[in-house]
Scaffold this active site. Structure first.
Site, mmCIF file in Angstrom:
data_model
loop_
_atom_site.group_PDB
_atom_site.id
_atom_site.type_symbol
_atom_site.label_atom_id
_atom_site.label_comp_id
_atom_site.label_asym_id
_atom_site.label_seq_id
_atom_site.Cartn_x
_atom_site.Cartn_y
_atom_site.Cartn_z
ATOM 1 C CE1 TYR A 439 -3.587 -1.184 14.329
ATOM 2 C CE2 TYR A 439 -5.754 -0.396 13.705
ATOM 3 C CZ TYR A 439 -4.508 -0.176 14.271
ATOM 4 O OH TYR A 439 -4.218 1.062 14.755
ATOM 5 C CD GLU A 440 -0.742 -3.983 7.991
ATOM 6 O OE1 GLU A 440 -1.758 -3.310 7.735
ATOM 7 O OE2 GLU A 440 -0.146 -4.664 7.142
ATOM 8 N N GLY A 441 -2.145 -7.843 10.887
ATOM 9 C CA GLY A 441 -1.550 -9.117 11.271
ATOM 10 C C GLY A 441 -1.431 -9.203 12.782
#
Lengths: 597, 249
Positions: A439-441
C-alpha cells in the site's frame, strides 16, 4: 513472553548525536518548545503508553480482528479504551496548528513519537495515523469554516479521518476512478460510488469519521486531471458542531486480510452522501500530492516498526532458548545446552534485524528532518530539502518496507518451529508487515518513481546533488581512523551508482522498458548506499564517544556499523550485476510461452 | 490546603544496576534516571486529593543534583503546581534529606507532606519517619489508602499480617506504599505546561543545614551469584551437610 520496550537510548542517539535535532529545532519557528528535555519527556511518556497500553493489545487485535455486524464495525477488545486514553493524553494534537487546538510542535517529532505507537501495535496505530492524513489535507486546502468544523475535532481526536482513494477497478491507476459528485443547489455535493481497502474506514472508537474522498464532477475531464476532493462525514454535522443524522455512507463489509486484523479495512458505499468540495475543482490529485512524501514516509516507518519488534522479541528468545552447544566450546557449561545466541547463524539473523532497525531509524528521522525544512526553512533551504526528499522518499518507503519484511521473517526464523506457532506473535509480525510493500504505492511503483520520475526525470540532477553533498561528507571522514577503512568503499559505490544511472539512461533511449527492468534493483542498491552513508556518520560519532562511555552503547554501535559494511552492503554487488543484465532476460520469453500447462 | 510531595531522582527501575569498579557505589554515569516509583505514587495521591477539592496547591520538592529538575518537571507534568529543588552535588543521606525537607516545610507551611515509603536505590525507608520526628508531627507510614477530612486524615497502613487504619491530625507526614494508587500517564498539554511552571532552586548552602554524611560506605558489591544446588543421596547426608557445611542445625 517479553513485551516491546521503547528503544529510547537509540532514538536519542539518532536525534541528538547523529542528526543534531536540538539545533534543528532551535532554528525552527515552532521549535522553541521542543527543547531536548521536552522531547525526552514526551518520548518517555509516549513510550510508557506504547509499552503498557498498546503492546499488550497487539496480539488481541490479531486474534479477535474487527467485526462487521449489520453495517456496524466493532474493533477488538481494548482498542476503543486505548484510543480514549490516547485522546485524553492529548497526543493527536502534537504537531498540529495551535489555532485549531494543536500543540504546534514540529512535524518530525510526531514521526518520532509515532515510531513508539506504531511499533507497539501497528494495526492500532493506523487509526490515528489515517487521521493525520485527513488533518493535513484539511489544514492545507480546507476553508476556514471547514477547519473550524472538522479540523478542530480531528486534532482533539474526538473524530478520526480516512483517505478514500481506491476503487474496485483502480488502485495504482487513479485516473480510472468513477465515484461521482453531483453539485446541489445549496453548494453541497452528492457523492455516489464504492471505495475499497479503506483503512480505519469504520469503527466504534470515535463519534464521527471524516472521510476525504476522491470523486469526479459531472463535467470533469477524463483521467487524473478530472478528480476533485470532498469531505464526507459519517454523521452530518449540525450547526453547533455536534453529530446529527447518519450520512449516506456505509460500510458494506470488511476485507478478509492476511494481517493487520486489528485495523478495519472497509468497503465503503457512498449512496448520494452529502459531501463538501475541498480545494479547487479537478485539482484533487494535486492536493493529495502535497502530502505524498509525508504519507509515504509514514508507511516507511512500518519497515522500522516490524524490524524493531521482531528484533526485540527474537533477541529475548535467543538469549533464553537452550539448544545445541557452541561449535567453539560450551558457553553455558552448567546448563543442558547453550542459548542459541551463541550460534553464528542466529547471530547473523539477529544482527541483520538490528542493523535494519537502527538503520531505518536513522533514515526515517533524516527524512522527517528534511520534511520539517520543506515547511519552515528559507526559500533556498526549502528547495534543497524538497529535492532531497523527492529523491529519498521512494527509497525510504520501498527499501525500508522490503528489508523490514525481511527482518520480520528473520525474527520468526530465530524461533525455529515456534516462530510458526501463533502464540509467539512472530508470524503475526510477518503477516502484519507484508502489506507495507504494497500500500501507499507498491515497491514497483516506488522504484519507477525513483528511477523514472526523480532520477532520469531530473536528468540526474537530484541524484547528482545528493551524491555530491553526501560524498563530500563521506570524504571528510577519510582521515578519521575509526571509519577510514569504509570510506573508499562507500565512495566507490556512490560513484558506481552515478555511472549505472547514466548507462540505464542511455539504454532507455533505445528501449523504455530498460527503466522498469532496472528499477527495483536500482532502488534497493540506492537504499543500501544511503544507509551506508548514515552508518558511516553514525560510526564516526560513536567512535568519538566510545571511550568515555562505560555503558558500551557506542562500542555496540561501531560493531553494528562493521556488520553493516561487511555483511549487508556487499549485497550491492549482486544488484549491480542484475541491473546491468538489463531488460533482455525479462522479455526474451514470449507471453504465450510462460507456461506449458 | 497545601500539600508538599518529596520526589527523588533514582536509577530507573528498568536499568540493571552496575557497581563501580572501585566498589564505592553504583555507577550512575550515562544510565537512565527517573522518579522513584514510590514517589510517583505520592504525587498521584496528592493530585487526587487536590482534584477532589481538598487541596489547592501541590508543591513538589526534590533534593540533590541539578538534573533532579527533570524529576520535578515530571511531577509537574503529572499535575503538581510548582517545584522546589534544594541543590547539592554532595551525597545526601536520609537524615540530611529530612533536615532539608524540614527547612522547606518551615518556609512553605504545608498541611500535609507525602513521600514514597522508600527509594528504590538505597531502600533506606527512613526519611519520612525522621522528618515526622524532626517536625514533631504525626506520621502514617506505608499508606495503602488515604482519606483527608477536616483537619485530619484517615490512613490505612500495610503492616505485617494485615491492614491497620489510623487517624492522624494534620499537619502530618504520610509515606506511600505500592497499593495506594496507580500513577497516571502525563498528558501532552501538561508536559508542555510543566516547562512553564515555577521551579525554585535553593543552593544547599543557603539552608544552613549540615548535610555531612553520618554513615560511611565501606564497600558496595554485586549480590553473590546463586551457585548450583546439589543432590544428596540420603537423609543422613542432608543432616550432616546442614550441621557441618551450612552450620544451620
Amino acid at each position: 513472553m517479553t513485551h516491546y520496550k521503547a528503544p529510547l537510548r537509540d532514538m536519542e542517539f539518532v536525534l541528538n548525536d547523529l542528526l543534531d535535532f536540538p539545533s534543528h529545532y532551535a532554528a525552527m519557528p515552532n521549535g522553541a518548545d521542543a527543547t531536548p528535555e521536552t522531547v525526552t519527556a514526551i518520548l518517555e511518556e509516549a513510550g510508557k503508553f506504547a509499552e503498557n497500553v498498546l503492546a499488550p493489545l497487539n496480539a488481541v487485535g490479531d486474534s479477535e480482528g474487527c467485526q462487521w455486524n449489520d453495517g456496524k464495525v466493532t474493533t477488538p477488545s481494548g482498542f476503543k479504551e486505548a484510543y480514549a486514553q490516547y485522546v485524553d493524553g492529548g497526543w493527536p494534537a502534537l504537531s498540529h496548528d495551535p489555532a485549531y487546538g494543536g500543540q504546534g510542535l514540529p512535524h518530525s517529532l510526531s514521526t518520532v513519537m509515532s515510531e513508539l505507537i506504531n511499533t507497539a501495535n501497528w494495526a492500532w496505530g493506523m487509526y490515528p495515523g489515517l487521521s493525520h492524513g485527513a488533518m493535513n489535507t484539511l489544514s492545507e486546502h480546507g476553508t476556514e469554516e471547514q477547519k473550524q468544523t472538522y479540523l478542530t475535532k480531528l486534532i482533539s481526536g474526538q473524530w478520526t479521518g480516512t483517505m478514500c482513494l481506491t476503487e474496485p477497478h483502480c488502485g495504482t491507476d487513479l485516473g480510472m476512478l468513477r465515484t461521482k459528485a453531483e453539485p446541489q443547489a445549496d453548494g453541497t455535493y452528492r457523492i455516489s460510488g464504492t471505495k475499497i481497502f479503506i483503512s480505519a474506514g469504520d469503527h466504534d472508537m470515535a463519534e464521527n469519521i471524516v472521510h476525504i474522498v476522491l470523486a469526479r464532477l459531472p463535467d470533469a475531464p477524463a483521467g487524473t486531471k478530472g478528480i476533485s476532493l470532498f469531505i464526507v462525514p459519517k454523521f452530518r454535522v449540525r450547526a453547533d458542531g455536534s453529530c446529527g443524522e447518519a450520512n449516506h455512507v456505509s460500510c458494506g463489509s470488511l476485507e478478509h486480510k492476511m494481517g493487520i486484523h486489528g485495523n478495519a479495512t472497509c468497503v465503503l458505499n457512498f449512496d448520494g452522501a452529502e459531501g463538501f468540495l475541498i480545494g479547487p475543482e479537478n485539482r484533487g490529485l494535486n492536493c493529495m500530492f502535497t502530502f505524498m512524501n509525508s504519507a509515504r514516509i509514514g508507511t516507511a516507518l512500518q519497515g522500522l516498526a516490524h524490524a524493531e519488534w521482531g528484533f526485540q522479541h527474537s533477541l529475548a528468545y535467543a538469549r533464553e532458548r537452550l539448544q545445541m552447544r557452541s561449535l567453539s566450546g560450551p558457553k553455558n557449561p552448567d546448563g543442558p545446552a547453550d542459548p542459541i545466541i551463541v550460534h553464528a547463524d542466529v547471530r547473523r539473523m539477529l544482527m541483520t534485524q538490528k542493523v535494519f532497525a537502527e538503520g531505518h531509524r536513522m533514515l526515517l528521522y533524516f527524512t522527517a528532518k528534511l520534511l520539517d525544512i520543506t515547511h519552515h526553512g528559507s526559500e533556498e533551504e526549502r528547495k534543497r530539502a524538497e529535492g532531497r526528499l523527492a529523491l529519498l522518499t521512494p527509497i525510504a518507503k520501498a527499501f525500508m518496507t522490503e528489508t523490514g519484511f525481511e527482518s520480520a521473517n528473520l525474527g520468526l526464523q530465530c524461533f525455529g518451529g515456534h516462530g510458526y506457532i501463533r502464540e509467539w506473535g512472530m508470524e503475526q509480525n510477518v503477516r502484519d508487515s507484508r502489506i507495507s510493500t504494497i500500500y501507499e504505492g507498491t515497491t514497483g511503483i516506488q522504484a519507477l518513481d525513483l528511477l523514472g520520475r526523480k532520477v532520469l526525470g531530473s536528468q540526474g540532477a537530484l541524484l547528482k546533488d545528493f551524491l555530491e553533498e553526501a560524498g563530500a561528507e563521506v570524504q571528510a571522514l577519510a582521515g578519521n581512523p575509526a571509519v577510514a577503512q569504509w570510506v573508499p568503499l562507500v565512495g566507490k559505490l556512490a560513484m558506481e551508482l552515478g555511472e549505472m544511472t547514466k548507462q540505464i539512461g542511455a539504454k532507455a533511449m533505445a528501449n523504455p522498458d530498460e527503466v522498469g527492468a532496472a528499477s527495483v534493483d536500482y532502488l534497493m542498491y540506492s537504499g543500501y548506499v544511503v544507509q551506508a552513508y548514515l552508518w558511516l556518520k553514525a560510526a564516526a560519532v560513536a567512535a568519538e564517544k566510545a571511550d568515555a562511555d562505560e555503558s558500551g552503547f557506542y562500542k555496540a554501535k561501531l560493531a553494528s556499523a562493521n556488520f553493516y559494511f561487511s555483511k549487508i552492503l556487499p549485497r550491492t554487488r549482486a544488484l549491480k550485476t542484475t541491473i546491468e543484465a538489463g531488460a533482455e532476460p525479462l522479455f526474451a520469453l514470449d507471453e504465450s510461452a510462460f507456461a506449458y500447462l | 490546603m497545601k500539600i508538599l510531595v518529596a520526589v527523588k531522582r533514582v536509577l530507573d527501575y528498568n536499568v540493571k544496576a552496575r557497581v563501580k569498579a572501585d566498589k564505592s557505589g553504583v555507577d550512575l554515569s550515562n544510565v537512565k534516571m527517573s522518579m522513584n516509583p514510590f514517589d510517583e505514587i505520592a504525587v498521584e495521591e496528592a493530585l487526587r486529593i487536590s482534584e477532589a477539592g481538598k487541596a489547592d496547591e501541590v508543591v513538589a520538592v526534590s533534593l540533590g543534583v541539578s538534573q533532579a529538575q527533570e524529576t520535578l518537571r515530571t511531577a509537574m507534568a503529572m499535575g503538581a503546581d510548582r517545584g522546589i529543588l534544594v541543590e547539592s552535588d554532595a551525597e545526601l543521606q536520609p537524615l540530611a534529606v529530612a533536615k532539608l525537607l524540614k527547612h522547606v516545610i518551615e518556609k512553605e507551611q504545608p498541611d500535609l507532606v507525602l513521600l514514597g515509603k522508600q527509594a528504590i536505590d538505597d531502600d533506606s525507608n527512613q526519611t519520612g519517619q525522621m522528618l515526622a520526628a524532626l517536625m514533631d508531627w504525626p506520621q502514617a507510614t506505608f499508606a495503602s489508602k488515604v482519606e483527608v477530612g477536616e483537619g485530619k486524615a484517615q490512613v490505612t497502613r500495610e503492616i505485617d499480617g494485615g491492614l491497620e487504619t489510623i487517624e492522624v491530625t494534620l499537619p502530618a507526614v504520610i509515606t506511600t506504599d505500592l497499593r495506594l494508587n496507580e500513577p497516571r500517564y502525563a498528558k501532552l498539554p501538561n508536559i508542555m505546561k510543566a516547562k512553564k511552571k515555577p521551579l525554585d532552586v535553593i543552593p544547599v548552602a543557603d539552608t544552613g543545614v549540615d548535610v555531612t554524611p553520618r554513615l560511611e560506605v565501606l564497600e558496595v558489591n554485586e549480590p553473590q551469584a546463586r551457585s548450583a544446588g546439589i543432590k544428596v543421596s540420603s537423609v543422613d547426608e542432608l543432616v550432616d551437610k546442614l550441621k557441618n557445611e551450612a552450620k544451620v542445625i
